[in-house]
Design a protein around this motif. Structure first.
Motif, short mmCIF file in Angstrom:
data_model
loop_
_atom_site.label_atom_id
_atom_site.label_comp_id
_atom_site.label_asym_id
_atom_site.label_seq_id
_atom_site.Cartn_x
_atom_site.Cartn_y
_atom_site.Cartn_z
N UNK A 75 -3.17 46.40 -4.01
CA UNK A 75 -3.59 47.67 -3.27
C UNK A 75 -5.14 47.17 -2.47
N UNK A 76 -5.83 46.31 -3.18
CA UNK A 76 -7.09 45.91 -2.83
C UNK A 76 -7.00 44.96 -1.69
N UNK A 77 -5.93 43.82 -1.59
CA UNK A 77 -5.70 43.16 -0.69
C UNK A 77 -5.78 43.78 0.54
N UNK A 78 -4.81 45.04 0.65
CA UNK A 78 -4.47 45.72 1.97
C UNK A 78 -5.74 46.54 2.17
N UNK A 79 -6.34 47.17 1.33
CA UNK A 79 -7.52 48.18 1.46
C UNK A 79 -8.66 47.15 2.28
N UNK A 80 -8.77 45.88 1.77
CA UNK A 80 -9.75 45.10 2.47
C UNK A 80 -9.37 44.69 3.90
N UNK A 81 -8.10 44.49 4.21
CA UNK A 81 -7.67 44.18 5.70
C UNK A 81 -8.14 45.56 6.40
N UNK A 110 4.82 49.94 -1.05
CA UNK A 110 4.10 51.17 -1.57
C UNK A 110 2.60 50.84 -1.68
N UNK A 111 2.34 49.62 -2.46
CA UNK A 111 0.88 49.30 -2.50
C UNK A 111 0.17 48.93 -1.26
N UNK A 113 0.68 50.56 1.78
CA UNK A 113 0.30 52.08 2.13
C UNK A 113 -0.76 52.54 1.46
N UNK A 114 -0.71 52.37 -0.10
CA UNK A 114 -1.95 53.06 -0.82
C UNK A 114 -3.21 52.45 -0.45
N UNK A 115 -3.08 51.19 -0.63
CA UNK A 115 -4.38 50.53 -0.38
C UNK A 115 -5.04 50.65 1.27
N UNK A 116 -4.19 50.71 2.30
CA UNK A 116 -4.74 51.26 3.45
C UNK A 116 -5.08 52.65 3.71
N UNK A 117 -4.26 53.40 2.82
CA UNK A 117 -4.84 55.18 2.72
C UNK A 117 -6.18 55.06 2.13
N UNK A 118 -6.40 54.40 1.24
CA UNK A 118 -7.76 54.33 0.41
C UNK A 118 -8.74 54.15 1.23
N UNK A 119 -8.68 53.60 2.26
CA UNK A 119 -9.84 53.33 3.11
C UNK A 119 -9.82 54.18 4.61
N UNK A 120 -8.49 54.13 5.00
CA UNK A 120 -8.05 54.87 6.21
C UNK A 120 -7.08 55.76 6.16
N UNK A 121 -7.47 57.19 5.97
CA UNK A 121 -6.40 58.15 5.83
C UNK A 121 -5.62 58.71 7.17
N UNK A 122 -6.22 58.16 8.32
CA UNK A 122 -5.98 58.91 9.70
C UNK A 122 -4.79 57.75 10.43
#
Length: 183
Positions: A75-81, A110-111, A113-122
């Motif tokens: 999830x952190x890898x995708x949040x970073x992107x 699923x990870x 999506x969750x990682x991205x949504x932790x940073x960008x909900x929109x």
């Protein structure tokens, strides 16, 4: 665009840190995202109604229980992107949606999506999986873990074993989905 494309995808499929590490360029992630969006934004000037999709593929590492990478790390890898993409967007390098593509591990999708949504909900997400018509468990996992999510706006199928397999998956999947499907 001249052939009629409605969406441009960036050349960022392997943009997660583990993928870039294979080439010893993980420190260039922000620069690569920015450059890809700059190129797409320049092309978009041909026809401004064309949308830009930030392409993101799997991490390329095994995630628990199959490997040593935890779901939190994934999830952190995708949040970073997403963080770096939003930073590029703040500099004027825009995009309209995330395109998560060619995921064969539905838990990793699923990870993502969750990682991205932790940073960008929109920003809209197109979540696409590589599933063969013979992979009934994977297809059911896709339905259970991805299709019902309210934070995913469109679903996709790609990179299967050819058109007949994709058609078979689509026949099984489409009665269960009310969201747009990209094949």
């Amino acid at each position: 665009i001249q052939a009629g494309a409605d969406v441009l995808t960036t050349n960022t499929f392997s943009i997660t840190r583990p993928q870039l590490k294979k080439f010893d360029i993980e420190d260039k992630q922000a620069e690569l995202i920015e450059a890809a969006l700059l190129i797409a934004n320049k092309a978009q000037k041909i026809k401004e109604s064309v949308k830009i999709g930030l392409s993101i593929g799997p991490t390329g590492v095994l995630i628990e229980p199959l490997g040593p990478t935890s779901h939190d790390e994934a999830r952190a890898f995708f949040a970073e992107v997403s963080q770096k993409a939003l930073a590029a967007k703040a500099k004027g390098h825009s995009f309209d949606l995330y395109i998560l593509e060619t995921f064969s591990n539905i838990n990793e999708l699923a990870d993502a999506i969750t990682g991205i949504r932790s940073v960008d909900p929109h920003t809209p997400i197109l979540a696409s999986a590589a599933i063969s018509s013979l992979q009934t468990d994977t297809l059911q996992s896709f339905v259970d873990k991805i299709v019902s999510r309210d934070d995913v706006q469109a679903l996709g199928l790609n990179c299967s074993q050819g058109p007949s397999h994709m058609h078979g998956v689509l026949e099984k999947l489409s009665p269960q989905i009310s969201k747009p499907i990209v094949v």
